[in-house]
Write an enzyme that holds these catalytic residues in place. Structure first.
Site, PDB file in Angstrom:
ATOM      1  N   ARG A 162       0.846  -1.179   0.000  1.00 43.92           N
ATOM      2  CA  ARG A 162       0.000   0.000   0.000  1.00 43.92           C
ATOM      3  C   ARG A 162       0.891   1.242   0.000  1.00 43.92           C
ATOM      4  O   ARG A 162       2.034   1.201   0.440  1.00 43.92           O
ATOM      5  CB  ARG A 162      -0.907   0.022   1.231  1.00 43.92           C
ATOM      6  CG  ARG A 162      -1.858  -1.165   1.339  1.00 43.92           C
ATOM      7  CD  ARG A 162      -2.696  -1.062   2.604  1.00 43.92           C
ATOM      8  NE  ARG A 162      -3.653  -2.146   2.720  1.00 43.92           N
ATOM      9  CZ  ARG A 162      -3.428  -3.290   3.350  1.00 43.92           C
ATOM     10  NH1 ARG A 162      -2.247  -3.502   3.958  1.00 43.92           N
ATOM     11  NH2 ARG A 162      -4.345  -4.230   3.398  1.00 43.92           N
ATOM     12  N   LYS A 178      -2.424  -2.024   7.680  1.00 41.48           N
ATOM     13  CA  LYS A 178      -3.608  -1.398   8.250  1.00 41.48           C
ATOM     14  C   LYS A 178      -3.793  -1.814   9.699  1.00 41.48           C
ATOM     15  O   LYS A 178      -3.579  -2.965  10.061  1.00 41.48           O
ATOM     16  CB  LYS A 178      -4.850  -1.805   7.449  1.00 41.48           C
ATOM     17  CG  LYS A 178      -5.046  -1.026   6.160  1.00 41.48           C
ATOM     18  CD  LYS A 178      -6.379  -1.378   5.533  1.00 41.48           C
ATOM     19  CE  LYS A 178      -6.672  -0.531   4.319  1.00 41.48           C
ATOM     20  NZ  LYS A 178      -7.989  -0.864   3.715  1.00 41.48           N
ATOM     21  N   HIS A 222      -2.806   2.782  -6.710  1.00 44.64           N
ATOM     22  CA  HIS A 222      -3.497   1.548  -6.335  1.00 44.64           C
ATOM     23  C   HIS A 222      -3.563   0.558  -7.485  1.00 44.64           C
ATOM     24  O   HIS A 222      -3.628  -0.659  -7.259  1.00 44.64           O
ATOM     25  CB  HIS A 222      -4.902   1.861  -5.826  1.00 44.64           C
ATOM     26  CG  HIS A 222      -5.459   0.804  -4.926  1.00 44.64           C
ATOM     27  ND1 HIS A 222      -4.892   0.484  -3.709  1.00 44.64           N
ATOM     28  CD2 HIS A 222      -6.515  -0.037  -5.065  1.00 44.64           C
ATOM     29  CE1 HIS A 222      -5.583  -0.485  -3.140  1.00 44.64           C
ATOM     30  NE2 HIS A 222      -6.568  -0.827  -3.947  1.00 44.64           N
ATOM     31  N   ARG A 251      -0.790  -1.886  -7.207  1.00 42.66           N
ATOM     32  CA  ARG A 251      -1.093  -2.980  -6.268  1.00 42.66           C
ATOM     33  C   ARG A 251      -2.039  -3.989  -6.916  1.00 42.66           C
ATOM     34  O   ARG A 251      -1.907  -5.198  -6.695  1.00 42.66           O
ATOM     35  CB  ARG A 251      -1.704  -2.377  -5.002  1.00 42.66           C
ATOM     36  CG  ARG A 251      -2.033  -3.363  -3.891  1.00 42.66           C
ATOM     37  CD  ARG A 251      -2.331  -2.579  -2.628  1.00 42.66           C
ATOM     38  NE  ARG A 251      -3.171  -3.285  -1.700  1.00 42.66           N
ATOM     39  CZ  ARG A 251      -2.734  -4.107  -0.742  1.00 42.66           C
ATOM     40  NH1 ARG A 251      -1.444  -4.368  -0.630  1.00 42.66           N
ATOM     41  NH2 ARG A 251      -3.578  -4.681   0.089  1.00 42.66           N
ATOM     42  N   HIS A 267      -4.257  -8.640   3.414  1.00 41.08           N
ATOM     43  CA  HIS A 267      -5.716  -8.626   3.456  1.00 41.08           C
ATOM     44  C   HIS A 267      -6.224  -9.263   4.744  1.00 41.08           C
ATOM     45  O   HIS A 267      -5.723 -10.307   5.171  1.00 41.08           O
ATOM     46  CB  HIS A 267      -6.286  -9.402   2.267  1.00 41.08           C
ATOM     47  CG  HIS A 267      -6.076  -8.708   0.956  1.00 41.08           C
ATOM     48  ND1 HIS A 267      -6.064  -9.370  -0.253  1.00 41.08           N
ATOM     49  CD2 HIS A 267      -5.869  -7.394   0.659  1.00 41.08           C
ATOM     50  CE1 HIS A 267      -5.859  -8.503  -1.221  1.00 41.08           C
ATOM     51  NE2 HIS A 267      -5.736  -7.305  -0.699  1.00 41.08           N
ATOM     52  N   TYR A 287      -8.975 -11.007  -7.172  1.00 35.68           N
ATOM     53  CA  TYR A 287      -7.836 -11.206  -8.073  1.00 35.68           C
ATOM     54  C   TYR A 287      -7.940 -12.542  -8.788  1.00 35.68           C
ATOM     55  O   TYR A 287      -7.463 -12.683  -9.919  1.00 35.68           O
ATOM     56  CB  TYR A 287      -6.523 -11.101  -7.296  1.00 35.68           C
ATOM     57  CG  TYR A 287      -6.309  -9.714  -6.750  1.00 35.68           C
ATOM     58  CD1 TYR A 287      -5.996  -8.658  -7.600  1.00 35.68           C
ATOM     59  CD2 TYR A 287      -6.454  -9.435  -5.392  1.00 35.68           C
ATOM     60  CE1 TYR A 287      -5.817  -7.372  -7.119  1.00 35.68           C
ATOM     61  CE2 TYR A 287      -6.286  -8.155  -4.906  1.00 35.68           C
ATOM     62  CZ  TYR A 287      -5.964  -7.127  -5.762  1.00 35.68           C
ATOM     63  OH  TYR A 287      -5.810  -5.854  -5.288  1.00 35.68           O
TER      64      TYR A 287
END
Length: 273
Positions: free
Chosen positions: A130, A156, A213, A216, A239, A248
């Site tokens: 990220r 995150k 993004h 990514r 994730h 994906y």
């Protein structure tokens, strides 16, 4: 909100928990849009929610998630006994398929961008980091394990993870000057500033619909094509849920195209001999 001690304490808690600065700014903006969230009644919060009807589903969903995070924290630390968002329903957000940057466009960016932003782009496209993770990465966070390198990344929610890096990527980043990987100096940019700079130069390079993004997205799509392992790809990308990674798999699959071709072929009119 400037006179709301509960909101101020929550934002201080986020900073102490190493929440990315751009995330804190966004959550502060959400709290300010209410005015006095620490003391707001259910009716006041629901009235605030009604004023956001014209916003996109993604924005409304993100703002409600931020607000609910605040009230969960307030309840846990006994600042409040209720949750004024209880009757609010988050809108459904159609995330669609990833839109990865193309190989040609990625090559264009790596050839044209200055060294600092080229390193940032490489970390997004070849490590799937990220933008906030790229901005914070230091050379001291990269370790060698035999012939391969690994980076210690804080994602995150302050959750750490180990990301495998290819030797080719490390060569693109080098040489090791110490300090921050992107800037090559002790001082780092914050994620919001890095994202603005990269996105602006992506547009200047003529890469349509390209954003940080989308780098990514390229990593996630290519990683699944190479491995077929959703758990491993999700772990690399940080994730929280495998359902996030599953997009994906859908993007990498050509099953739909093969079905369309087969159906077309079966229904095509036969030519006379």
């Amino acid at each position: 909100m400037d006179h709301d001690p509960i909101a101020a304490d929550w934002l201080a808690h986020l900073a102490a928990d190493h929440c990315p600065p751009n995330t804190i700014r966004r959550r502060r903006a959400v709290l300010r849009s209410i005015g006095n969230p620490g003391a707001a009644t259910r009716e006041e919060v629901e009235a605030w929610w009604a004023t956001r009807r014209d916003m996109s589903a993604a924005t409304r969903s993100s703002d409600l998630a931020s607000l609910r995070s605040f009230y969960r924290w307030a309840h846990r630390w006994e600042h409040r006994t209720d949750d004024p968002t209880l009757r609010l329903d988050a809108p459904k957000v159609d995330k669609g398929l990833p839109r990865p940057v193309t190989r040609h466009d990625l090559r264009t960016l790596l050839d044209r961008l200055p060294d600092d932003l080229r390193r940032a782009v490489a970390l997004g496209a070849y490590a799937g980091l990220r933008v906030s993770e790229v901005a914070a990465l230091e050379w001291g966070h990269i370790e060698w394990a035999g012939a391969r390198a690994r980076a210690r990344v804080v994602g995150k929610g302050g959750k750490p993870r180990i990301v495998d890096l290819s030797p080719a990527l490390v060569d693109m980043l080098g040489p090791d000057r110490g300090g921050n990987v992107v800037t090559g100096e002790p001082v780092a940019w914050d994620g919001a500033r890095l994202q603005r700079r990269v996105n602006r130069l992506i547009r200047a390079a003529g890469v349509k619909r390209g954003t940080f993004h989308s780098l990514r997205h390229r990593y996630g799509t290519m990683a699944y094509q190479a491995s077929g392992d959703l758990v491993a790809v999700g772990g690399q990308m940080g994730h929280a849920s495998i359902t996030t990674t599953a997009v994906y798999a859908a993007a990498a699959s050509d099953a739909g195209a093969r079905i369309a071709d087969a159906v077309s072929a079966a229904n095509a009119p036969r030519t006379k001999p």
